[in-house]
Design an enzyme around this catalytic site. Structure first.
Site, PDB file in Angstrom:
ATOM      1  N   HIS A   1     -39.567  72.390 -24.744  1.00  0.00           N
ATOM      2  CA  HIS A   1     -40.719  71.526 -25.001  1.00  0.00           C
ATOM      3  C   HIS A   1     -40.971  71.319 -26.489  1.00  0.00           C
ATOM      4  O   HIS A   1     -41.523  70.305 -26.890  1.00  0.00           O
ATOM      5  CB  HIS A   1     -41.945  72.056 -24.255  1.00  0.00           C
ATOM      6  CG  HIS A   1     -41.780  71.894 -22.776  1.00  0.00           C
ATOM      7  ND1 HIS A   1     -41.492  72.955 -21.952  1.00  0.00           N
ATOM      8  CD2 HIS A   1     -41.763  70.791 -22.005  1.00  0.00           C
ATOM      9  CE1 HIS A   1     -41.342  72.502 -20.714  1.00  0.00           C
ATOM     10  NE2 HIS A   1     -41.505  71.191 -20.716  1.00  0.00           N
TER      11      HIS A   1
ATOM     12  N   CYS B   1     -36.980  60.502 -15.742  1.00  0.00           N
ATOM     13  CA  CYS B   1     -37.732  60.648 -16.990  1.00  0.00           C
ATOM     14  C   CYS B   1     -37.314  61.885 -17.778  1.00  0.00           C
ATOM     15  O   CYS B   1     -37.860  62.160 -18.837  1.00  0.00           O
ATOM     16  CB  CYS B   1     -39.229  60.677 -16.726  1.00  0.00           C
ATOM     17  SG  CYS B   1     -39.745  62.068 -15.725  1.00  0.00           S
TER      18      CYS B   1
HETATM   19  C1  PEP Z   1     -38.172  67.294 -16.853  1.00  0.00           C
HETATM   20  O1  PEP Z   1     -38.223  68.462 -16.461  1.00  0.00           O
HETATM   21  O2  PEP Z   1     -37.103  66.647 -16.963  1.00  0.00           O
HETATM   22  C2  PEP Z   1     -39.412  66.587 -17.225  1.00  0.00           C
HETATM   23  C3  PEP Z   1     -39.417  65.300 -17.438  1.00  0.00           C
HETATM   24  O3  PEP Z   1     -40.534  67.336 -17.395  1.00  0.00           O
HETATM   25  P1  PEP Z   1     -40.730  68.327 -18.661  1.00  0.00           P
HETATM   26  O4  PEP Z   1     -39.599  68.072 -19.622  1.00  0.00           O
HETATM   27  O5  PEP Z   1     -42.040  68.037 -19.258  1.00  0.00           O
HETATM   28  O6  PEP Z   1     -40.655  69.672 -18.009  1.00  0.00           O
END
Ligand code: PEP
Ligand code: MG
Length: 587
Positions: free
Chosen positions: A193, A505
């Site tokens: 993140h 996404c």
């Molecule tokens: C993912 O896990 O690909 C996602 C889009 O959510 P995050 O990256 O916020 O966990």
């Protein structure tokens, strides 16, 4: 003092930056080894005891807030740390180091914490290792108090390279309106993140650069080369000139792509692809419009919660959602309900001992375990839905029971709003596919969802057992792994059988090597970080969907991620080689 050093890492937001070094958390792990004079000893002991008291009272506040939002049981989780503040060994250890050894407060605290932790860390029992973690957290809280209460972020106008051993997503978010030039960290991976935040900030960033924080202390200049994936400390003159050239070259390339933003996003054989943006921080929304994104495919609402001692109220959230919708001027947006837990622990829960892996109380599980918090957000989202086209989706759904529980909560919130006479909308409700269980049972989940959105960052993490925050695991975390491709294919098939839209996404949608495969698997709605949008749009324009489909067929029959990678290179080297080179894709 050693001079020049090169640290290899992972490039997570392309570009090259050169500038003075600002070590953000060096003081916590390795404070300066200063001694105090005889006359200052009393004052120094007092300064440290005051810092301990201040840290303790902040923890008490956090406990009270947790108690209020989550109930007594969560408040009690901080008790182990609170007890530490009264621990005689901690106090006497620090005091004797100042009085007898004349160590300055910061050094005395660090040395005492390390001493107390050492026997626990060598124990086999997980319980002892967790207590060592508590002691470390207490030490860091005290050190932060001694340094002014916060991590040492650079002043807003400082044009510096931020270097950190660990930069939490919450601290990265604090850099949003700074003049920082680039970021280099020891921890993290391409999809951690913190990396996502670096991309949101549009800053060249290299993560997983082992040993860099310690090495950068007391040094002056660094190059963050987020194309080659390396950080150079104290570069020589020739390296600096070369880096300047490369930075300029990347700038020109980006400007070239941006200049084409009005060209239609259609494959060579005429298939339109909708490219949406991922948004973490609300200031990014204006760039969504500027870069001609179709809308916002993923609004990570958890970033509204991270840096707060109290969660945002319903009215505050409503205001943010409403303003965001309005700034998009009619483009659709998908709000994901907060995806908290693991490394995205809000400040009002900081200090809770973190599990060593992120597979516990996270995603939808976190929301379902914090009902009041969840209902407040659902109320705000439903009320915001009267202001423009928007959808809501739930993160990390494990199966139908999870999804049903969330939908039941939503129905009850709707009923409550109706009863109160407050206006609200009926946004489509989506289910994220980011756990292997969800992909495997996507045909049943599709019966309960209006759309799917695939989070490949978590899907890769959970399918291949690679912790997103662990630099070691990076080589194993490939979205090209056939096991992951199987799950993607299943999800697309389930959505199509049920006639619901599916988008992607996760960062696979902005990986220039994986993109032809994503299109070939049947995704025609992609959502990507804003910094990557021009590259994603251009990639679509340079490939034919028919070729992508042929590639996907071959890839599904391949034996391994490396075989799939070779297939992509062979099939699209000509069409995409230039773009790949700019992103260091096959270096
Ligand atoms: C993912 O896990 O690909 C996602 C889009 O959510 P995050 O990256 O916020 O966990
Ligand atoms: Mg996810």
């Amino acid at each position: 003092m050693s001079e020049r050093a090169v640290h290899k890492g992972i490039a997570v937001c392309p570009g090259v930056a050169i500038g003075p070094i600002w070590v953000i958390d060096g003081g916590l792990t390795n404070p300066p080894r200063l001694r105090v004079g005889e006359a200052r000893i009393e004052g120094e002991v007092e300064r440290v005891f005051d810092a301990m008291e201040s840290a303790r009272s902040k923890l008490e506040e956090a406990k009270a807030s947790l108690h209020e939002t989550h109930g007594e049981i969560y408040g009690q989780l901080l008790d182990a740390q609170l007890l530490m503040y009264g621990d005689a060994m901690l106090r006497s250890g620090v005091e004797s180091k100042i009085r007898d050894l004349r160590m300055a407060g910061e050094w005395a605290v660090r040395a005492t914490i390390d001493e107390l932790k050492a026997p626990l860390l060598s124990a086999d029992s997980r319980y002892f290792r967790e207590r060592a973690e508590d002691i470390e957290l207490v030490g860091r809280q005290i050190l932060r108090e001694l340094g002014g209460g916060a991590i040492r972020l650079p002043p807003k106008d400082a044009e510096v390279i931020v270097v950190a051993s660990v930069l939490s997503p919450a601290d990265a978010a604090e850099l949003r309106d700074s003049s920082v030039l680039g970021i280099a960290t020891e921890s993290g991976s391409a999809t951690s993140h913190t990396a996502i935040l670096a991309r949101a900030l549009g800053l060249p960033a290299v993560v997983a650069a082992h040993g860099i924080a310690h090495r950068a202390e007391a040094k002056r200049i660094a190059i963050v080369d987020a194309i080659r994936g390396e950080v150079v400390i104290e570069p020589d003159e020739a390296e600096r000139e070369d880096a300047e050239r490369r930075a300029e070259r990347y700038r020109q390339y980006s400007l070239g792509l941006k200049a084409r933003r009005d060209a239609p996003v259609v494959t060579l054989d005429g298939h339109p692809v909708e490219i949406y943006a991922n948004v973490e921080l609300s200031f990014e929304v204006d760039r969504v419009v500027k870069q001609r994104a179709h809308g916002v495919g993923l609004f990570r609402t958890e970033f509204l919660y991270l840096n707060r001692l109290k969660p945002p109220t319903e009215e505050e959230q409503l205001e943010v959602y409403r303003r965001t919708i309005e700034r998009l001027e009619g483009r659709p947006i998908t709000f994901r309900t907060f995806d908290l837990g693991a490394d995205k622990m809000p400040r009002f829960e900081r200090g809770i001992p973190k599990p060593s892996v992120s597979f516990g109380r996270t995603g939808l599980r976190y929301a379902l375990s914090a009902r009041r918090l969840f209902r407040t957000q659902l109320r705000a989202l439903l009320r915001a839905a009267t202001h423009g086209p928007m959808s809501v989706m739930f993160p990390a759904v494990a199966g139908v029971d999870d999804l049903r529980a969330a939908l039941t909560e939503l129905a009850s919130v709707r009923e409550e709003l109706r009863h109160e006479g407050l206006p609200f909308g009926e946004p489509p409700i989506g289910c994220m596919i980011e756990l292997p269980s969800a992909a495997l049972r996507s045909h049943r989940l599709a019966e309960h969802a209006d759309f799917f959105s695939v989070g490949t960052n978590d899907l890769v993490q959970h399918t291949l057992a690679v912790d997103r925050n662990d630099p070691f695991a990076t080589g194993y975390a490939s979205p090209l792994e056939p096991a992951v491709l199987d799950l993607l294919q299943m999800s697309v098939a389930s959505a199509s059988a049920r006639g619901i839209p599916i988008s992607i996404c996760g960062d696979m949608a902005s990986d220039p090597v994986a993109l032809p495969l994503v299109l070939g698997l049947g995704f025609s709605q992609l959502s990507a970080p804003i910094a990557m949008l021009p590259m994603v749009q251009e990639t679509v324009r340079r490939v034919a969907l028919e070729d992508c489909k042929a590639l996907a067929r071959d890839a599904m029959a391949a034996a391994s991620a490396s075989a799939v990678r070779a297939l992509v290179r062979e099939a699209f080297g000509e069409a995409l080689g230039e773009l790949w080179a700019e992103h260091g894709a096959f270096d």
